[in-house]
Write an enzyme that holds these catalytic residues in place. Sequence first.
Site, short mmCIF file in Angstrom:
data_model
loop_
_atom_site.label_atom_id
_atom_site.label_comp_id
_atom_site.label_asym_id
_atom_site.label_seq_id
_atom_site.Cartn_x
_atom_site.Cartn_y
_atom_site.Cartn_z
N ASP A 175 -0.33 -7.42 1.19
CA ASP A 175 0.20 -6.06 1.38
C ASP A 175 1.70 -6.10 1.64
OD1 ASP A 175 0.42 -3.37 1.68
OD2 ASP A 175 -0.90 -3.22 3.43
N SER A 222 4.27 2.60 7.87
CA SER A 222 3.91 1.56 6.92
C SER A 222 5.14 1.05 6.18
CB SER A 222 2.93 2.11 5.89
OG SER A 222 1.65 2.27 6.43
N HIS A 260 0.81 -1.22 0.00
CA HIS A 260 0.00 0.00 0.00
C HIS A 260 0.85 1.27 0.00
CE1 HIS A 260 0.31 -0.22 4.53
NE2 HIS A 260 0.35 1.08 4.39
#
Length: 260
Positions: A114, A209, A77
């Site tokens: 992901d 992230s 992502h």
Amino acid sequence: MKVFLTVLALAVASASAFETVVRPKDIPKVPRVEGRITNGYPAEEGKAPYTVGLGFSGGWWCGGSIISNEWILTAAHCIGGDSVTVYFGATWRTNAQYTHWVGSGNFISHDSADIALIRIPHVDFWHMVNKVELPSYNDRYNDYNEWWAVACGWGGTYDGSPLPDYMQCVDLQIIHNSECVQYYGSGTVGDNIVCVRVVDGKGTCGGDSGGPLVTHDGAKLVGVTNWVSGAGCQAGHPAGFQRVTYHLDWIRDRTGIAYY
């Protein structure tokens, strides 16, 4: 940030029975780069030489892990835009030992999970810039339950804090997926996920992230930062990472990297 808050739908019979989750990169946009380890501790120089900062051309920030002289592992992502600037060996986020510009042709995202790879120009290793090893195939079924690991990244130290650029690290305990499922349901917590306890507000948050989760014992990369509780980074609810052991074949087939 590229987008505002993104909440993942839970594939369960009664959605209200479980919490929502949010990708750290997608926590609401603020007028500065956002990258956060909450309630961690300042990293001494060279603490996590495998950690890189990823500044994407679209204006958002993620973390990543050096897994070889030519490859970075991060979250899918995070991937987007025309390019990324990779910050190597930075303790102070924008004061890297050096940077490399990488075009989007070097991005490889997983089709259904992901996790992603970025091919980088060859880098030489030394005490400030180095790789982290993946788990071996002998450990592919190790769930790491109750193991301690460390996550590192840049940014604020609590929800809504001003943004310090100094790298922060936090020590986190991995939990069994059955515990994590109680919060988020099996639609979110699959076999590809590894979760950690968030105690006293210590955990990952906006901008972390794609960053690493590395075991204290053996210093193996076992997780890639994916999501936190939709209730907030400091709500005390588990945080989720892609389980690296689940993706060893995918990584090997695209990079040739494997430990037997």
